[in-house]
Design an enzyme around this catalytic site. Sequence first.
Site, mmCIF file in Angstrom:
data_model
loop_
_atom_site.group_PDB
_atom_site.id
_atom_site.type_symbol
_atom_site.label_atom_id
_atom_site.label_comp_id
_atom_site.label_asym_id
_atom_site.label_seq_id
_atom_site.Cartn_x
_atom_site.Cartn_y
_atom_site.Cartn_z
ATOM 1 N N LYS A 9 0.844 -1.146 -0.051
ATOM 2 C CA LYS A 9 -0.079 0.070 -0.004
ATOM 3 C C LYS A 9 0.586 1.133 0.028
ATOM 4 O O LYS A 9 1.993 1.195 0.327
ATOM 5 C CB LYS A 9 -0.916 -0.062 1.309
ATOM 6 C CG LYS A 9 -1.742 -0.981 1.251
ATOM 7 C CD LYS A 9 -2.897 -1.222 2.455
ATOM 8 C CE LYS A 9 -3.827 -2.365 2.553
ATOM 9 N NZ LYS A 9 -4.763 -2.273 3.598
ATOM 10 N N TYR A 49 -12.286 -2.806 -3.374
ATOM 11 C CA TYR A 49 -12.870 -2.454 -1.920
ATOM 12 C C TYR A 49 -14.391 -2.347 -1.823
ATOM 13 O O TYR A 49 -15.038 -1.889 -1.024
ATOM 14 C CB TYR A 49 -12.371 -1.275 -1.083
ATOM 15 C CG TYR A 49 -10.888 -1.337 -0.738
ATOM 16 C CD1 TYR A 49 -10.599 -2.643 0.152
ATOM 17 C CD2 TYR A 49 -9.815 -0.904 -1.074
ATOM 18 C CE1 TYR A 49 -9.241 -2.839 0.634
ATOM 19 C CE2 TYR A 49 -8.583 -0.935 -0.576
ATOM 20 C CZ TYR A 49 -8.214 -2.182 0.279
ATOM 21 O OH TYR A 49 -6.972 -2.605 0.617
ATOM 22 N N PHE A 57 -15.291 3.416 7.548
ATOM 23 C CA PHE A 57 -13.836 3.787 7.122
ATOM 24 C C PHE A 57 -13.648 3.834 5.765
ATOM 25 O O PHE A 57 -12.460 3.970 5.109
ATOM 26 C CB PHE A 57 -12.713 2.946 7.831
ATOM 27 C CG PHE A 57 -12.831 1.586 7.351
ATOM 28 C CD1 PHE A 57 -12.498 0.807 6.354
ATOM 29 C CD2 PHE A 57 -13.296 0.645 8.618
ATOM 30 C CE1 PHE A 57 -12.464 -0.593 6.092
ATOM 31 C CE2 PHE A 57 -13.629 -0.740 8.317
ATOM 32 C CZ PHE A 57 -12.967 -1.264 7.325
ATOM 33 N N THR A 91 -5.147 -7.668 10.794
ATOM 34 C CA THR A 91 -5.128 -6.298 10.189
ATOM 35 C C THR A 91 -4.394 -5.257 10.946
ATOM 36 O O THR A 91 -3.788 -4.338 10.387
ATOM 37 C CB THR A 91 -6.802 -5.967 9.962
ATOM 38 O OG1 THR A 91 -7.458 -6.827 9.524
ATOM 39 C CG2 THR A 91 -6.907 -4.514 9.595
ATOM 40 N N ASN A 112 -1.721 -0.197 7.170
ATOM 41 C CA ASN A 112 -1.179 -1.616 7.598
ATOM 42 C C ASN A 112 -0.345 -2.196 6.344
ATOM 43 O O ASN A 112 -0.153 -3.174 6.373
ATOM 44 C CB ASN A 112 -2.270 -2.572 7.865
ATOM 45 C CG ASN A 112 -3.276 -2.689 7.015
ATOM 46 O OD1 ASN A 112 -3.282 -2.104 5.950
ATOM 47 N ND2 ASN A 112 -4.262 -3.411 7.251
ATOM 48 N N HIS A 115 -1.826 -5.523 1.452
ATOM 49 C CA HIS A 115 -3.095 -6.146 1.239
ATOM 50 C C HIS A 115 -2.816 -7.738 0.710
ATOM 51 O O HIS A 115 -2.023 -7.740 -0.135
ATOM 52 C CB HIS A 115 -4.117 -5.411 0.423
ATOM 53 C CG HIS A 115 -5.283 -6.220 -0.112
ATOM 54 N ND1 HIS A 115 -6.581 -6.291 0.486
ATOM 55 C CD2 HIS A 115 -5.450 -6.921 -1.145
ATOM 56 C CE1 HIS A 115 -7.341 -7.047 -0.022
ATOM 57 N NE2 HIS A 115 -6.704 -7.793 -1.080
ATOM 58 N N GLU A 126 -9.650 -10.419 -7.613
ATOM 59 C CA GLU A 126 -8.735 -9.436 -7.535
ATOM 60 C C GLU A 126 -7.507 -9.459 -8.582
ATOM 61 O O GLU A 126 -7.062 -8.457 -8.957
ATOM 62 C CB GLU A 126 -8.056 -9.355 -5.937
ATOM 63 C CG GLU A 126 -9.139 -8.943 -5.075
ATOM 64 C CD GLU A 126 -8.520 -8.990 -3.588
ATOM 65 O OE1 GLU A 126 -9.307 -8.769 -2.470
ATOM 66 O OE2 GLU A 126 -7.371 -9.475 -3.323
HETATM 67 P P1 CMP Z 1 -7.066 -4.762 3.922
HETATM 68 O O1 CMP Z 1 -6.356 -5.920 4.077
HETATM 69 O O2 CMP Z 1 -6.696 -4.047 2.627
HETATM 70 O O3 CMP Z 1 -8.550 -4.782 3.832
HETATM 71 C C1 CMP Z 1 -9.370 -3.808 4.246
HETATM 72 C C2 CMP Z 1 -8.621 -2.543 4.748
HETATM 73 O O4 CMP Z 1 -9.589 -1.658 5.440
HETATM 74 C C3 CMP Z 1 -7.652 -3.056 5.915
HETATM 75 O O5 CMP Z 1 -6.705 -3.856 5.150
HETATM 76 C C4 CMP Z 1 -7.553 -1.725 6.295
HETATM 77 O O6 CMP Z 1 -6.229 -0.900 5.472
HETATM 78 C C5 CMP Z 1 -8.617 -0.856 6.388
HETATM 79 N N1 CMP Z 1 -9.387 -1.297 7.683
HETATM 80 C C6 CMP Z 1 -9.906 -2.184 8.226
HETATM 81 N N2 CMP Z 1 -10.555 -1.944 9.270
HETATM 82 C C7 CMP Z 1 -10.323 -0.820 9.683
HETATM 83 C C8 CMP Z 1 -10.868 0.324 10.639
HETATM 84 N N3 CMP Z 1 -11.624 -0.340 11.722
HETATM 85 N N4 CMP Z 1 -10.478 1.556 10.438
HETATM 86 C C9 CMP Z 1 -9.832 2.055 9.361
HETATM 87 N N5 CMP Z 1 -9.386 1.297 8.246
HETATM 88 C C10 CMP Z 1 -9.541 -0.042 8.646
#
Ligand code: CMP
Length: 151
Positions: A9, A49, A57, A91, A112, A115, A126
């Site tokens: 990311k 997404y 979020f 996550t 984070n 993905h 995907e």
């Molecule tokens: P990802 O594995 O890309 O899948 C969905 C993404 O949403 C996740 O990683 C985080 O980057 C984001 N995400 C998931 N939960 C939260 C949350 N509670 N608040 C903000 N971002 C979130």
Amino acid sequence: METTLVLVKPDGVQRGRIGSIIARFEAKGLKLVGLKLMQPERALLEQHYAVHAERPFYGSLLKFMSAGPVAALALEGEGAIGVVRTLVGPTNGAEAAPGTIRGDYGMSKSFNLIHASDGAETAASELALWFGEGTLDYDLNSLGWVNDPEA
Ligand code: CMP
């Protein structure tokens, strides 16, 4: 044999983590069959997404994912989807175990770093989104020493 999608990311790219993240997958014995650096269009992120469209979020997630280049990887291997998810960790980086990518590099639930597809159907859709042109078929000779052909 499975193929899965990984995205480094914008936070991972800006923090100079592309190389160290790819190195972990290579060292594990996964085969890199797709690799590109791109500035994702908003429409691509909306499709990627879509499952989170109703989450509170969602807006900030799209803003974050649009904030800079993303490195897209396609990784192949036996059980690759689960193996990659295990290497990535849960996550929230603050809670992820040391030794996982998020556990070693991250402190945040949203920023984070990475993905990874969470199942076979998700991986297929995907990969079609991010590697619509297809992935690369080639021999990686070291794989003969990664998987036991008699197991
Ligand atoms: P990802 O594995 O890309 O899948 C969905 C993404 O949403 C996740 O990683 C985080 O980057 C984001 N995400 C998931 N939960 C939260 C949350 N509670 N608040 C903000 N971002 C979130």
